[in-house]
Design a protein around this motif. Structure first.
Motif, PDB file in Angstrom:
ATOM      1  N   ALA A 196      24.704  16.213  34.513  1.00  0.00           N
ATOM      2  CA  ALA A 196      25.145  17.301  35.279  1.00  0.00           C
ATOM      3  C   ALA A 196      24.364  18.349  36.065  1.00  0.00           C
ATOM      4  CB  ALA A 196      26.537  17.981  34.780  1.00  0.00           C
TER       5      ALA A 196
ATOM      6  N   VAL B 203      18.885  24.281  26.328  1.00  0.00           N
ATOM      7  CA  VAL B 203      19.945  23.599  26.827  1.00  0.00           C
ATOM      8  C   VAL B 203      19.797  22.241  26.160  1.00  0.00           C
ATOM      9  CG1 VAL B 203      20.893  22.505  29.073  1.00  0.00           C
ATOM     10  CG2 VAL B 203      20.084  24.775  28.944  1.00  0.00           C
TER      11      VAL B 203
ATOM     12  N   ASP C  69      14.819  31.733  35.460  1.00  0.00           N
ATOM     13  CA  ASP C  69      14.603  30.793  34.299  1.00  0.00           C
ATOM     14  C   ASP C  69      13.938  29.523  34.283  1.00  0.00           C
ATOM     15  OD1 ASP C  69      16.304  33.235  33.465  1.00  0.00           O
ATOM     16  OD2 ASP C  69      18.143  32.060  33.585  1.00  0.00           O
TER      17      ASP C  69
ATOM     18  N   ASP D 158      27.125  19.525  28.429  1.00  0.00           N
ATOM     19  CA  ASP D 158      26.004  20.114  28.120  1.00  0.00           C
ATOM     20  C   ASP D 158      26.259  21.609  27.981  1.00  0.00           C
ATOM     21  OD1 ASP D 158      26.396  21.425  30.604  1.00  0.00           O
ATOM     22  OD2 ASP D 158      25.362  20.496  31.797  1.00  0.00           O
ATOM     23  N   PHE D 159      25.496  22.407  27.242  1.00  0.00           N
ATOM     24  CA  PHE D 159      25.469  23.728  26.948  1.00  0.00           C
ATOM     25  C   PHE D 159      24.257  24.272  26.683  1.00  0.00           C
ATOM     26  CE2 PHE D 159      24.548  23.179  22.531  1.00  0.00           C
ATOM     27  CZ  PHE D 159      25.136  21.845  22.253  1.00  0.00           C
ATOM     28  N   LYS D 160      24.398  25.698  26.679  1.00  0.00           N
ATOM     29  CA  LYS D 160      23.029  26.625  26.731  1.00  0.00           C
ATOM     30  C   LYS D 160      23.259  27.500  25.485  1.00  0.00           C
ATOM     31  CE  LYS D 160      22.909  30.629  28.396  1.00  0.00           C
ATOM     32  NZ  LYS D 160      23.199  31.813  27.933  1.00  0.00           N
TER      33      LYS D 160
ATOM     34  N   GLU E  40      16.192  29.735  26.719  1.00  0.00           N
ATOM     35  CA  GLU E  40      17.496  29.385  26.909  1.00  0.00           C
ATOM     36  C   GLU E  40      17.190  27.643  26.515  1.00  0.00           C
ATOM     37  OE1 GLU E  40      19.195  29.730  30.759  1.00  0.00           O
ATOM     38  OE2 GLU E  40      19.659  31.929  30.299  1.00  0.00           O
TER      39      GLU E  40
ATOM     40  N   LEU F 217      20.202  19.236  36.100  1.00  0.00           N
ATOM     41  CA  LEU F 217      19.521  17.981  35.704  1.00  0.00           C
ATOM     42  C   LEU F 217      19.752  16.692  36.897  1.00  0.00           C
ATOM     43  CD1 LEU F 217      17.591  16.464  33.650  1.00  0.00           C
ATOM     44  CD2 LEU F 217      19.612  15.567  32.526  1.00  0.00           C
TER      45      LEU F 217
ATOM     46  N   TYR G 115      14.217  26.614  28.918  1.00  0.00           N
ATOM     47  CA  TYR G 115      13.916  27.455  30.021  1.00  0.00           C
ATOM     48  C   TYR G 115      13.580  28.902  29.438  1.00  0.00           C
ATOM     49  CZ  TYR G 115      16.558  23.938  32.410  1.00  0.00           C
ATOM     50  OH  TYR G 115      17.226  22.802  32.696  1.00  0.00           O
TER      51      TYR G 115
ATOM     52  N   ASP H 263      31.726  29.674  29.932  1.00  0.00           N
ATOM     53  CA  ASP H 263      30.569  30.188  30.837  1.00  0.00           C
ATOM     54  C   ASP H 263      29.161  29.541  30.457  1.00  0.00           C
ATOM     55  OD1 ASP H 263      32.075  32.059  32.006  1.00  0.00           O
ATOM     56  OD2 ASP H 263      31.027  33.595  31.217  1.00  0.00           O
ATOM     57  N   THR H 264      29.007  29.084  29.322  1.00  0.00           N
ATOM     58  CA  THR H 264      27.708  28.614  28.820  1.00  0.00           C
ATOM     59  C   THR H 264      27.639  27.189  28.646  1.00  0.00           C
ATOM     60  OG1 THR H 264      28.217  29.002  26.543  1.00  0.00           O
ATOM     61  CG2 THR H 264      27.087  30.753  27.924  1.00  0.00           C
ATOM     62  N   CYS H 265      29.065  26.261  28.541  1.00  0.00           N
ATOM     63  CA  CYS H 265      29.150  24.839  28.316  1.00  0.00           C
ATOM     64  C   CYS H 265      29.812  24.164  29.496  1.00  0.00           C
ATOM     65  CB  CYS H 265      30.048  24.707  27.173  1.00  0.00           C
ATOM     66  SG  CYS H 265      29.498  25.631  25.737  1.00  0.00           S
ATOM     67  N   ARG H 266      29.452  22.841  29.615  1.00  0.00           N
ATOM     68  CA  ARG H 266      30.370  22.208  30.350  1.00  0.00           C
ATOM     69  C   ARG H 266      31.319  21.376  29.587  1.00  0.00           C
ATOM     70  NH1 ARG H 266      25.573  21.908  34.109  1.00  0.00           N
ATOM     71  NH2 ARG H 266      26.277  22.928  36.060  1.00  0.00           N
TER      72      ARG H 266
ATOM     73  N   ARG I 284      31.756  28.252  39.922  1.00  0.00           N
ATOM     74  CA  ARG I 284      30.627  27.879  40.762  1.00  0.00           C
ATOM     75  C   ARG I 284      30.921  27.275  42.136  1.00  0.00           C
ATOM     76  NH1 ARG I 284      28.572  25.890  35.604  1.00  0.00           N
ATOM     77  NH2 ARG I 284      27.328  27.496  34.680  1.00  0.00           N
TER      78      ARG I 284
HETATM   79  N1  UDP Z   1      23.692  27.565  31.477  1.00  0.00           N
HETATM   80  C1  UDP Z   1      23.900  28.710  31.289  1.00  0.00           C
HETATM   81  N2  UDP Z   1      23.202  29.822  31.709  1.00  0.00           N
HETATM   82  C2  UDP Z   1      22.398  29.739  32.499  1.00  0.00           C
HETATM   83  C3  UDP Z   1      21.871  28.371  32.807  1.00  0.00           C
HETATM   84  C4  UDP Z   1      22.830  27.367  32.536  1.00  0.00           C
HETATM   85  O1  UDP Z   1      24.919  29.029  30.342  1.00  0.00           O
HETATM   86  O2  UDP Z   1      21.517  30.666  32.942  1.00  0.00           O
HETATM   87  C5  UDP Z   1      24.458  26.533  31.070  1.00  0.00           C
HETATM   88  C6  UDP Z   1      25.483  25.888  32.128  1.00  0.00           C
HETATM   89  O3  UDP Z   1      26.691  26.288  31.982  1.00  0.00           O
HETATM   90  C7  UDP Z   1      25.349  24.218  31.659  1.00  0.00           C
HETATM   91  C8  UDP Z   1      24.226  24.117  30.775  1.00  0.00           C
HETATM   92  O4  UDP Z   1      23.547  25.359  30.657  1.00  0.00           O
HETATM   93  O5  UDP Z   1      26.475  24.179  30.657  1.00  0.00           O
HETATM   94  C9  UDP Z   1      23.141  23.258  31.894  1.00  0.00           C
HETATM   95  O6  UDP Z   1      22.987  23.999  33.059  1.00  0.00           O
HETATM   96  P1  UDP Z   1      22.335  23.333  34.413  1.00  0.00           P
HETATM   97  O7  UDP Z   1      20.630  23.558  33.663  1.00  0.00           O
HETATM   98  O8  UDP Z   1      22.723  22.193  34.811  1.00  0.00           O
HETATM   99  O9  UDP Z   1      22.121  24.590  35.310  1.00  0.00           O
HETATM  100  P2  UDP Z   1      23.267  24.911  36.508  1.00  0.00           P
HETATM  101  O10 UDP Z   1      23.810  23.520  36.968  1.00  0.00           O
HETATM  102  O11 UDP Z   1      24.536  25.874  35.884  1.00  0.00           O
HETATM  103  O12 UDP Z   1      22.674  25.813  37.368  1.00  0.00           O
END
Ligand code: UDP
Length: 239
Positions: free
Chosen positions: A98, A92, A129, A175-177, A90, A101, A121, A196-199, A215
Motif C-alpha cells: 500500500a 515500517v 523522511d 502496514d505500520f510505523k 521510522e 511501496l 526511514y 494514524d500510524t498503521c493501515r 489522506r
Molecule cells: N507512516 C507513519 N508516519 C510517516 C510515514 C508513514 O505513521 O511519517 C505509516 C503509515 O501510516 C503507514 C506505514 O507507515 O501505515 C507505511 O507508510 P507509507 O510508507 O506507505 O507512506 P504513506 O503512504 O503514508 O506516505
C-alpha cells in the motif's frame, strides 16, 4: 504526577516534562497532518482514540515481553511514558502492499507480500523522511549495527502480535510505523500505535479504517477511528 514545561510539540502529540525526570507526560491532539505536513485538519476525538488504543496495544505487547515506553494512562487523552533517547528512524513493517511501496515498486495496493517487509526511514521532516538501509544507519551513527538489527527483529515480532489481536477484531494489518528509543542501553518501543500510524482494512469488506480516509478524503474518518478502537477493545476483552 505533575505536568511541567512543554518539551516538544509534534504533529499529533505534545510532550511535557514531569516532576520525575525519567518520565514524560504525552498529550494526544486531534490535529491531523498528511503528506509531510502539506495537508492539515482535525479529526474529532482522535486524541482520545489514539491514546486509549495505543495504551491497549502497549499493554498487550508488554505482556508478550516487548519493552515499551508506556507506564500508565493519566486521562483519556494523556499517558505517562518512560523518557527515551530516541533513535531517529521510522521502522515500517508491511504485510500487504500500500501507500509509498505501491508507488515505488509499481505494484497495486492489496498485493499480498509472501513475507513481511521491514523498511527504515531516516526521520527528518526537511528531507521528507528518506528511505535508508542498515549500512546508512551504522555509517551515519544513527544507531549501532546491533541496535538496528534489534529494532528490525522487534518490528517483526510486534507485527505478529498485532496481527493476532487485530484478526480477532476482523481487521487486516496492512502496514505500520514504529519508533524506538534507548534507556540505559536497553531498546524500548516508543511513539504510538494507532490509525494514524498503521493501515487497517476490514477483513471482509476491505474498507479502510485508518488515516488513509483523511489522506484521500474518503469521509467517515472519525467513525473509522472509533470503530477500530471499539473492535480492538472488544476483541481483547474476550481473549
Ligand atoms: N507512516 C507513519 N508516519 C510517516 C510515514 C508513514 O505513521 O511519517 C505509516 C503509515 O501510516 C503507514 C506505514 O507507515 O501505515 C507505511 O507508510 P507509507 O510508507 O506507505 O507512506 P504513506 O503512504 O503514508 O506516505
Amino acid at each position: 504526577m505533575e505536568k511541567l514545561a512543554l518539551r516538544y510539540e509534534g504533529k499529533a502529540k505534545k510532550v511535557y516534562d514531569t516532576d520525575q525526570s525519567e518520565y514524560f507526560w504525552v498529550a494526544y491532539k486531534d490535529d491531523a497532518t498528511a503528506f509531510n505536513g502539506e495537508k492539515k485538519g482535525q479529526i474529532a476525538d482522535k486524541g482520545e482514540v489514539n491514546n486509549l488504543l495505543s495504551a491497549l496495544f502497549f499493554e498487550e505487547l508488554e505482556k508478550s515481553g516487548i519493552p515499551t515506553h508506556y507506564v500508565r494512562l493519566i486521562s483519556n487523552r494523556d499517558m505517562l511514558v518512560r523518557r527515551l533517547e530516541m533513535i531517529p528512524l521510522e521502522v515500517v513493517v508491511r504485510n500487504i502492499v500500500a501507500g509509498s511501496l505501491s508507488k515505488r515498486l509499481g505494484v497495486e495496493e492489496g498485493y499480498v507480500l509472501s513475507q513481511p517487509v521491514v523498511e527504515l526511514y531516516y526521520k527528518d521532516d526537511a528531507l521528507g523522511d528518506p528511505l535508508v538501509n542498515e549500512s546508512h544507519v551504522s555509517a551515519m551513527g544513527w544507531a549501532s549495527a546491533v541496535v538496528v538489527q534489534e529494532v528490525q527483529a522487534l518490528g517483526l515480532k510486534i507485527n505478529e502480535l498485532l496481527k493476532k489481536i487485530l484478526v480477532k477484531a476482523g481487521i487486516d494489518l496492512i502496514d505500520f510505523k514504529l519508533e524506538f528509543g534507548i534507556v540505559d542501553g536497553k531498546v524500548y518501543l516508543g511513539d504510538e500505535i494507532s490509525p494514524d500510524t498503521c493501515r487497517y482494512w476490514d477483513i471482509e469488506t476491505r474498507e479502510k479504517l485508518d488515516k488513509d480516509r483523511f489522506r484521500r478524503d474518503l469521509g467517515r474518518v472519525e467513525e473509522a477511528y472509533q470503530e477500530v478502537f471499539r473492535r480492538v477493545k472488544e476483541a481483547l476483552a474476550h481473549s
